[in-house]
Motif scaffolding. Structure first.
Motif, mmCIF file in Angstrom:
data_model
loop_
_atom_site.group_PDB
_atom_site.id
_atom_site.type_symbol
_atom_site.label_atom_id
_atom_site.label_comp_id
_atom_site.label_asym_id
_atom_site.label_seq_id
_atom_site.Cartn_x
_atom_site.Cartn_y
_atom_site.Cartn_z
ATOM 1 N N VAL A 26 1.022 -1.224 -0.007
ATOM 2 C CA VAL A 26 -0.157 -0.004 -0.003
ATOM 3 C C VAL A 26 0.953 1.088 0.057
ATOM 4 O O VAL A 26 1.843 1.373 0.853
ATOM 5 C CB VAL A 26 -1.040 -0.094 1.187
ATOM 6 C CG1 VAL A 26 -0.229 -0.044 2.528
ATOM 7 C CG2 VAL A 26 -1.987 1.262 0.884
ATOM 8 N N VAL A 27 0.535 2.152 -0.778
ATOM 9 C CA VAL A 27 1.468 3.504 -1.001
ATOM 10 C C VAL A 27 0.671 4.475 0.089
ATOM 11 O O VAL A 27 -0.602 4.529 -0.041
ATOM 12 C CB VAL A 27 1.373 4.002 -2.253
ATOM 13 C CG1 VAL A 27 2.034 5.279 -2.216
ATOM 14 C CG2 VAL A 27 1.803 3.028 -3.358
ATOM 15 N N VAL A 28 1.421 4.832 1.104
ATOM 16 C CA VAL A 28 0.933 5.661 2.255
ATOM 17 C C VAL A 28 1.247 7.148 2.157
ATOM 18 O O VAL A 28 2.583 7.312 1.770
ATOM 19 C CB VAL A 28 1.050 5.126 3.264
ATOM 20 C CG1 VAL A 28 0.589 5.939 4.646
ATOM 21 C CG2 VAL A 28 0.460 3.681 3.384
ATOM 22 N N THR A 29 0.659 8.308 2.355
ATOM 23 C CA THR A 29 1.126 9.325 2.653
ATOM 24 C C THR A 29 0.453 10.008 3.793
ATOM 25 O O THR A 29 -0.637 9.474 4.094
ATOM 26 C CB THR A 29 0.989 10.372 1.471
ATOM 27 O OG1 THR A 29 1.761 11.726 1.483
ATOM 28 C CG2 THR A 29 -0.513 10.767 0.899
ATOM 29 N N SER A 30 0.537 11.156 4.183
ATOM 30 C CA SER A 30 -0.272 11.636 5.253
ATOM 31 C C SER A 30 -0.113 13.349 5.011
ATOM 32 O O SER A 30 0.702 13.767 4.440
ATOM 33 C CB SER A 30 0.491 11.445 6.527
ATOM 34 O OG SER A 30 1.832 12.157 6.566
ATOM 35 N N VAL A 55 -4.397 7.967 2.530
ATOM 36 C CA VAL A 55 -3.782 9.179 3.171
ATOM 37 C C VAL A 55 -4.221 8.844 4.669
ATOM 38 O O VAL A 55 -5.296 8.775 5.122
ATOM 39 C CB VAL A 55 -4.402 10.364 2.586
ATOM 40 C CG1 VAL A 55 -4.032 11.464 3.439
ATOM 41 C CG2 VAL A 55 -4.173 10.785 1.307
ATOM 42 N N VAL A 56 -3.070 9.012 5.703
ATOM 43 C CA VAL A 56 -3.337 8.994 6.720
ATOM 44 C C VAL A 56 -3.738 10.534 7.370
ATOM 45 O O VAL A 56 -2.795 11.410 7.076
ATOM 46 C CB VAL A 56 -1.875 8.634 7.614
ATOM 47 C CG1 VAL A 56 -2.190 8.951 9.313
ATOM 48 C CG2 VAL A 56 -1.916 7.249 7.284
ATOM 49 N N ARG A 70 -10.651 7.434 0.704
ATOM 50 C CA ARG A 70 -9.149 7.841 0.608
ATOM 51 C C ARG A 70 -8.255 8.182 1.725
ATOM 52 O O ARG A 70 -7.035 8.411 1.870
ATOM 53 C CB ARG A 70 -9.078 9.212 -0.169
ATOM 54 C CG ARG A 70 -9.553 8.923 -1.731
ATOM 55 C CD ARG A 70 -9.674 10.234 -2.647
ATOM 56 N NE ARG A 70 -8.968 11.269 -2.364
ATOM 57 C CZ ARG A 70 -9.352 12.548 -2.485
ATOM 58 N NH1 ARG A 70 -10.424 12.952 -2.624
ATOM 59 N NH2 ARG A 70 -8.497 13.745 -2.343
ATOM 60 N N SER A 71 -9.079 8.171 2.901
ATOM 61 C CA SER A 71 -8.414 8.539 4.149
ATOM 62 C C SER A 71 -8.594 7.615 5.254
ATOM 63 O O SER A 71 -9.784 7.084 5.384
ATOM 64 C CB SER A 71 -8.995 10.136 4.330
ATOM 65 O OG SER A 71 -8.569 10.513 5.571
ATOM 66 N N ILE A 72 -7.764 7.553 6.240
ATOM 67 C CA ILE A 72 -7.724 7.019 7.428
ATOM 68 C C ILE A 72 -7.249 7.963 8.406
ATOM 69 O O ILE A 72 -6.426 8.674 8.294
ATOM 70 C CB ILE A 72 -6.928 5.620 7.637
ATOM 71 C CG1 ILE A 72 -5.561 5.715 7.073
ATOM 72 C CG2 ILE A 72 -7.849 4.563 7.068
ATOM 73 C CD1 ILE A 72 -4.898 4.373 7.379
ATOM 74 N N LEU A 73 -8.063 8.133 9.400
ATOM 75 C CA LEU A 73 -7.966 9.170 10.340
ATOM 76 C C LEU A 73 -6.862 8.708 11.484
ATOM 77 O O LEU A 73 -7.207 7.828 12.026
ATOM 78 C CB LEU A 73 -9.066 9.660 11.088
ATOM 79 C CG LEU A 73 -9.078 10.747 12.170
ATOM 80 C CD1 LEU A 73 -8.598 12.176 11.312
ATOM 81 C CD2 LEU A 73 -10.595 11.172 12.702
ATOM 82 N N ALA A 74 -5.881 9.512 11.655
ATOM 83 C CA ALA A 74 -4.964 9.196 12.822
ATOM 84 C C ALA A 74 -5.485 9.565 14.112
ATOM 85 O O ALA A 74 -5.976 10.740 14.411
ATOM 86 C CB ALA A 74 -3.470 9.871 12.631
ATOM 87 N N GLU A 75 -5.708 8.624 15.039
ATOM 88 C CA GLU A 75 -6.442 9.128 16.165
ATOM 89 C C GLU A 75 -5.511 9.867 17.216
ATOM 90 O O GLU A 75 -4.145 9.484 17.432
ATOM 91 C CB GLU A 75 -6.655 7.666 17.030
ATOM 92 C CG GLU A 75 -7.491 7.590 18.273
ATOM 93 C CD GLU A 75 -7.694 6.301 18.844
ATOM 94 O OE1 GLU A 75 -7.239 6.252 20.054
ATOM 95 O OE2 GLU A 75 -8.483 5.602 18.074
#
Length: 134
Positions: A26-30, A55-56, A70-75
């Motif tokens: 998985v290609v990940v950016t934040s 996207v984090v 498109r997004s996962i939320l950083a807790e």
């Protein structure tokens, strides 16, 4: 997802099917809301190369704008400003959030190619079944 991410976004990571031996990659950016212009430029290049990414999100604003596709939320991060002062509390919190995101994704059984949104993808980094474009 276990840990820092919302459970309904697992499909973002599991839907990536790379080329060759990159089936689990998985290609990940934040990004946070302040850096959304850089993020949109990064996404434009990633889309042009046919990459699948997640996207984090470092704040609720960008997470809501991107949506769960498109997004996962950083807790526990929620830093909307630029947090640009090196080694400031906000800067360190974002940096540690990136490390935590990568670790969580790795622990879920995926490989990770992380790219900050200020990197420009001039070519597909997975071209020819390898990291030749990095």
């Amino acid at each position: 997802w276990v840990g820092a991410y919302n459970a309904n976004t697992e499909k973002n990571v599991t839907s990536y099917r790379g080329r060759g031996s990159f089936d689990n990659l998985v290609v990940v950016t934040s990004s946070n809301y302040e850096y959304r212009d850089l993020l949109y430029n990064w996404e434009c290049h990633a889309r042009r190369h046919g990459l699948k990414w997640v996207v984090v999100s470092m704040d609720q604003l960008i997470h809501e704008e991107l949506g769960p596709e498109r997004s996962i939320l950083a807790e526990g991060i929620n830093i909307t400003d630029h947090a640009g002062k090196f080694r400031s509390k906000s800067f360190n919190k974002i940096t540690c959030g990136k490390f935590r995101a990568v670790l969580d994704i790795l622990e879920s059984g995926h490989e990770v190619l992380f790219s900050d949104p200020d990197n420009v993808l001039l070519m597909d980094p997975l071209r020819d079944g390898g990291f030749g474009g990095v």
